[in-house]
Motif scaffolding. Structure first.
Motif, mmCIF file in Angstrom:
data_model
loop_
_atom_site.group_PDB
_atom_site.id
_atom_site.type_symbol
_atom_site.label_atom_id
_atom_site.label_comp_id
_atom_site.label_asym_id
_atom_site.label_seq_id
_atom_site.Cartn_x
_atom_site.Cartn_y
_atom_site.Cartn_z
ATOM 1 N N ALA A 96 0.826 -1.204 0.000
ATOM 2 C CA ALA A 96 0.000 0.000 0.000
ATOM 3 C C ALA A 96 0.864 1.260 0.000
ATOM 4 N N THR A 97 1.926 1.249 0.795
ATOM 5 C CA THR A 97 2.805 2.423 0.860
ATOM 6 C C THR A 97 3.488 2.656 -0.485
ATOM 7 N N VAL A 98 3.923 1.597 -1.112
ATOM 8 C CA VAL A 98 4.535 1.714 -2.438
ATOM 9 C C VAL A 98 3.517 2.244 -3.446
ATOM 10 N N ALA A 99 2.280 1.746 -3.381
ATOM 11 C CA ALA A 99 1.244 2.228 -4.292
ATOM 12 C C ALA A 99 1.029 3.724 -4.130
ATOM 13 N N PHE A 117 8.456 1.910 19.108
ATOM 14 C CA PHE A 117 8.447 2.693 20.345
ATOM 15 C C PHE A 117 8.701 4.160 20.024
ATOM 16 N N ASP A 118 9.474 4.382 18.969
ATOM 17 C CA ASP A 118 9.774 5.723 18.478
ATOM 18 C C ASP A 118 9.545 5.713 16.978
ATOM 19 N N ALA A 119 9.924 6.773 16.302
ATOM 20 C CA ALA A 119 9.763 6.847 14.855
ATOM 21 C C ALA A 119 11.098 7.183 14.219
ATOM 22 N N THR A 120 11.351 6.585 13.062
ATOM 23 C CA THR A 120 12.560 6.877 12.314
ATOM 24 C C THR A 120 12.199 7.145 10.860
ATOM 25 N N VAL A 121 13.013 7.984 10.214
ATOM 26 C CA VAL A 121 12.813 8.282 8.790
ATOM 27 C C VAL A 121 13.527 7.202 7.986
ATOM 28 N N VAL A 122 12.785 6.425 7.218
ATOM 29 C CA VAL A 122 13.408 5.397 6.377
ATOM 30 C C VAL A 122 13.649 5.912 4.969
ATOM 31 N N GLU A 143 10.734 3.240 -2.638
ATOM 32 C CA GLU A 143 10.138 1.908 -2.754
ATOM 33 C C GLU A 143 11.090 0.846 -2.220
ATOM 34 N N TYR A 144 12.378 0.971 -2.539
ATOM 35 C CA TYR A 144 13.364 0.010 -2.031
ATOM 36 C C TYR A 144 13.434 0.049 -0.508
#
Length: 518
Positions: A96-99, A117-122, A143-144
């Motif tokens: 869904a995120t890729v779409a 527990f926390d959030a990170t930027v991927v 997407e990767y």
């Protein structure tokens, strides 16, 4: 506030967004002392119908003619350990995120966050709190990064939303949006410090957030609270495979945004109190007063993220009948709509009044406006579902009460003519086909069945065309549709007070005859 608009009587410009306004109410209130509330004050309930139409000029690229990127987007993926049970949840979340990423037009600022527990930027994943700018290379890289996501840890929504707030701060895209997906309850936020509540207050007005549930462990009340505070929608999928197409529909709607916001300005007359303003269609959401520019008259309420659609709002005003004439239309408040500068023409409607006609005839005040009455039924239905769920949690001891509350909710759905609500209720209840049509709670229910029902019961539908909010409830002397005399306003040339057409004297500060030259 800078406004780009023309009056409702102006000729529509090609490509202009058109905003419409109707006010519906039963204008009659009893002049007798109120039995509830502060002494001497009575409540007027009115329904405001606001519509936006862009004439089909919003394109699939997410841009209106002559504008830049319409959207700044942050996609939050729950990567807590529960997303691996079963793994299909995490796979569906990735798909869904890729779409959604693939639909982002070039030039769109965006980021993808992993929430535990926390959030990170991927993505962009540079170690700094910044957004990427969509182009073929950035979409492929994002997407990767999404495909490489794994799951571990717990669920804490507060840090996820707070990081999104920091990322979107300073972005100048007209619509700043966060799409949050979770499969769990907010169990690892600091509840003693009420961290989520504090974060939601900090995020209010900074972006729109749609909150989605997947799997069988999410909490409908948490999703609804996020959506309510952040002007979005709460939703969930029953089948993980439905999520990618749901995300695509959501992105299409966002990229077709006609207006980033519409401000409802209420200008009460002296002695009138604004008690409450809330959205009631397509779902109930609380509206809070917004900070207005200096010298702005009245109080403003911000509504965000408008596509081609119509929404209804309920306004509750309080006024004192003491010393007022009976049988005369008096203005309690003027309703005005404002929009920010968009770079494209916007056609705004003329202001409309909310009136009161004080009467000593009980028949005049006994019929609530259809829109007000309809929302009261929806409130009762939501309360019945919530009570049925609480009773079901008590096991066998609460079964009879749960069945009775579901029967009440089904009866209300029938009265409302809401087949969607009725179908959702019949997922958790059986109703006998023969009289007296007894209702029984089903035996095989799970918690997630109730969570879907709670979400569904928060969705409302407008009245039938014959009960449109722009039509006043029938009563002696009513001329019919708002706008046919009652809905028109005149302006005092001395103090700029707006009042009903036909007023002989100013109802504002000066009180002078309206026929006098300025």
């Amino acid at each position: 506030m800078s406004v780009n608009s023309t009056g409702s009587s102006a000729t529509s410009e090609a490509g202009a967004v058109e905003v419409t306004l109707k006010v519906g109410q039963n204008k009659y209130l009893s002049a007798a002392p109120a039995s509830t509330g502060p002494p001497g004050r009575a409540e007027m309930h009115a329904i405001i119908e606001v519509g936006v139409s862009d004439g089909g000029h919003a394109s699939a690229s997410g841009r209106r003619e002559g504008t830049g990127a319409a959207l700044a987007e942050v996609l939050i993926v729950d990567t807590s350990k529960s997303m691996l049970h079963p793994e299909t949840k995490l796979h569906a979340a990735k798909d869904a995120t890729v779409a959604a990423i693939r639909l982002l037009p070039d030039g769109t600022p965006f980021a993808v966050l992993s929430g535990r527990f926390d959030a990170t930027v991927v993505h962009p994943g540079s170690g700094t709190e910044a957004l990427a700018v969509a182009d073929p290379r950035e979409r492929e890289s994002a997407e990767y990064a999404v495909r490489m996501l794994d799951a571990d840890g717990g669920t804490a929504l507060g840090p996820w939303l707070d990081l999104a707030r920091r990322l979107l701060h300073g972005q100048d895209a007209p619509v700043k949006h966060v799409l949050l997906l979770t499969d769990g309850r907010n169990e690892h936020d600091d509840r003693t410090e009420k961290r989520l509540e504090k974060v939601l207050r900090a995020c209010d007005g900074q972006f729109i957030c749609d909150a989605w549930g997947i799997g069988d462990g999410w909490d409908a009340e948490v999703l609804l609270s996020v959506a309510d505070q952040l002007h979005g929608h709460a939703a969930a999928v029953r089948d993980e495979a439905e999520l990618p197409s749901a995300y695509e529909e959501l992105m299409d709607r966002l990229l077709g945004t006609a207006l980033p916001e519409v401000r409802i300005r209420l200008v009460p007359t002296q002695g009138t109190e604004i008690r409450e303003v809330k959205q009631v269609v397509p779902s109930e959401q609380t509206l809070r007063p917004a900070g207005a520019e200096p010298e702005t008259r009245g109080t403003e309420y911000v509504t965000r993220g408008w596509a081609d659609e119509i929404r209804h709002y309920q306004v509750v005003l309080a006024a004192d009948p003491a010393g007022r004439e009976l049988g005369e239309d008096l203005q309690l408040a003027a309703v005005e709509l404002q929009v920010p500068e968009t770079g494209s023409p916007v056609r705004l409607p003329a202001p409309q009044p909310i009136l009161v006609n004080w009467t000593d005839n009980p028949d005049d005040v006994s019929r609530p406006h259809p829109g007000v009455a309809r929302h009261q039924l929806y409130q009762q239905s939501y309360e019945a579902v919530a009570e049925a769920y609480r009773a079901w949690l008590r096991g066998a001891d609460g079964r009879a009460r749960a069945s009775a509350e579901l029967a009440r909710a089904l009866s209300l759905a029938d009265r409302l003519g809401d087949t969607r609500m009725r179908d959702e209720l019949l997922r958790v209840a059986d109703r006998d086909a023969t009289p007296p049509h007894e209702v029984h709670v089903r035996d095989d229910l799970k918690h997630v069945d109730w969570q879907h029902l709670i979400l569904s019961s928060s969705v409302t539908t407008p009245p039938e065309p014959g009960e449109a909010p722009g039509y006043a409830a029938a009563g002696p002397g009513d001329p019919g549709p708002a706008g046919d005399g009652v809905g028109e306003l005149v302006q005092c040339p001395h103090c700029e007070w707006l009042g009903p057409a036909g007023s002989r004297f100013c109802g504002g500060e000066c009180g002078r005859p309206l026929g006098e030259p300025a």
